[in-house]
Design an enzyme around this catalytic site. Structure first.
Site, mmCIF file in Angstrom:
data_model
loop_
_atom_site.group_PDB
_atom_site.id
_atom_site.type_symbol
_atom_site.label_atom_id
_atom_site.label_comp_id
_atom_site.label_asym_id
_atom_site.label_seq_id
_atom_site.Cartn_x
_atom_site.Cartn_y
_atom_site.Cartn_z
ATOM 1 N N ARG A 135 120.551 35.231 31.612
ATOM 2 C CA ARG A 135 121.860 35.412 32.232
ATOM 3 C C ARG A 135 122.723 36.311 31.342
ATOM 4 N NH1 ARG A 135 120.442 29.943 32.513
ATOM 5 N NH2 ARG A 135 120.232 29.114 34.641
ATOM 6 N N LYS A 160 122.506 27.401 30.290
ATOM 7 C CA LYS A 160 123.180 26.581 31.296
ATOM 8 C C LYS A 160 122.736 25.133 31.147
ATOM 9 C CE LYS A 160 124.548 26.895 36.132
ATOM 10 N NZ LYS A 160 124.343 27.615 37.405
ATOM 11 N N HIS A 224 122.982 39.797 37.234
ATOM 12 C CA HIS A 224 122.222 38.709 37.851
ATOM 13 C C HIS A 224 121.172 39.247 38.817
ATOM 14 C CE1 HIS A 224 122.475 34.437 37.211
ATOM 15 N NE2 HIS A 224 122.135 34.210 38.473
ATOM 16 N N ARG A 227 118.088 39.524 36.898
ATOM 17 C CA ARG A 227 117.471 38.200 36.732
ATOM 18 C C ARG A 227 116.698 37.803 37.996
ATOM 19 N NH1 ARG A 227 117.938 33.074 34.172
ATOM 20 N NH2 ARG A 227 118.324 31.338 35.593
ATOM 21 N N HIS A 250 115.630 26.726 34.890
ATOM 22 C CA HIS A 250 116.038 25.891 36.022
ATOM 23 C C HIS A 250 115.619 24.439 35.778
ATOM 24 C CE1 HIS A 250 116.011 29.545 38.986
ATOM 25 N NE2 HIS A 250 117.123 29.463 38.280
ATOM 26 N N TYR A 259 113.138 32.067 45.389
ATOM 27 C CA TYR A 259 112.539 33.390 45.195
ATOM 28 C C TYR A 259 111.263 33.565 46.019
ATOM 29 C CZ TYR A 259 115.887 33.700 41.431
ATOM 30 O OH TYR A 259 117.062 33.715 40.713
#
Length: 293
Positions: A135, A160, A224, A227, A250, A259
């Site tokens: 990110r 994150k 992003h 990414r 994630h 995706y």
């Protein structure tokens, strides 16, 4: 009184180890909420009034689904975390989550962005965003010691959810990174401003947008987007989705599965019905029978 409430709010965010970006977002939204009820004690604000406040923002400011959820979370944080109220005693209706496919650009477009960028620092920023899938905030937080040139890995610290992880270091771009370090000689952060402070988020965005524009891309490209493209291209080339999940950081596989909706590996095998129609030989097509009414 309001300042004391905001101070308590900020201290609790820090205690619970919320990221700097989340702290800024929550504080900004909560300040706006306090301003709306400036003439009333915050503990006297009813659930109906809070719901009315959110509905007014939907009508007057046309806030997005994600913004609405952020507002709800920011308000709930005060009542549930700062005041330690029971979670079930305070509830606000949440919107249904939008399903939007992320923007992805092709591998050829990535190459055009890199080759159209002459500044080595800018080229390294674009390359790292795409080659590791990190990110923008994680890129800005990279330190010189976070890149392992022997193991070909990048350590992302405090990503994150305050989770550390590792991602890929591109072999083909490693020499460019070393060259960048020799030219710019950053002191602490891997990417620094001319005054040796942490590089700005806006600068990274402008670098990516300028590279996309010079490459002649029609899509709106952000950090992003790179990414998203990283994840999609890995899946298209057969990388197991669990590995992609780990590389992206994630916590849930469901987040990574989005995706699979934009990976064109399976789509390439599907032939458009029009292509089948246009491949027919008209001499082999039976004439329509006349129908007598």
């Amino acid at each position: 009184m309001k300042q004391e409430i905001l101070l308590q709010y900020k201290q609790k965010l820090i205690q619970r180890r919320y990221s700097v970006n989340t702290q800024k977002t929550y504080l900004s939204l909560f300040k706006k909420f306090l301003h709306r009820f400036n003439d009333k004690a915050i503990n006297d604000i009813s659930k109906a009034e809070i719901e009315g406040y959110i509905y007014s923002l939907i009508r007057t400011e046309n806030i997005s689904f994600s913004t609405q959820n952020q507002i709800i979370n920011a308000i709930k944080f005060y009542y549930e975390r700062v005041l330690n109220r029971e979670r079930l005693t305070y509830w606000i209706e949440r919107p249904k989550k939008e399903f939007k496919l992320p923007t992805v650009i092709s591998e050829q477009s990535i190459l055009r962005m890199l080759t159209s960028t002459n500044n080595i620092k800018h080229r390294c920023i674009i390359a790292l965003l795409y080659s590791s899938g990190i990110r923008r905030s994680e890129l800005l937080n990279l330190k010189k010691g976070d890149i392992d040139y022997e193991r070909m890995m990048i350590t992302i610290r405090g990503g994150k959810g305050n989770r550390d992880r590792v991602s890929l270091l591109s072999q083909t771009f490693m020499q460019s990174l070393i060259e960048y370090l020799q030219i710019y000689n950053p002191k602490y952060w891997f990417f620094e401003s001319p005054t040796k402070k942490k590089y700005s988020s806006t600068s990274v965005l402008n670098i990516v947008k300028k590279a996309a524009r010079k490459a002649g891309l029609a899509q709106k490209v952000t950090p992003h987007t790179l990414r998203h493209s990283f994840a999609t291209h890995l899946l298209e080339h057969g990388t197991d989705i669990r590995y992609v999940q780990d590389l992206l950081g994630h916590s849930s596989i469901k987040t990574t599965q989005i995706y699979t909706h934009i990976s064109d590996t399976s789509l390439r095998k599907i032939i458009s019905p029009l292509d089948r129609v246009m491949s027919l030989n008209l001499n082999d097509v039976k004439p329509l029978e006349k129908v007598i009414y």
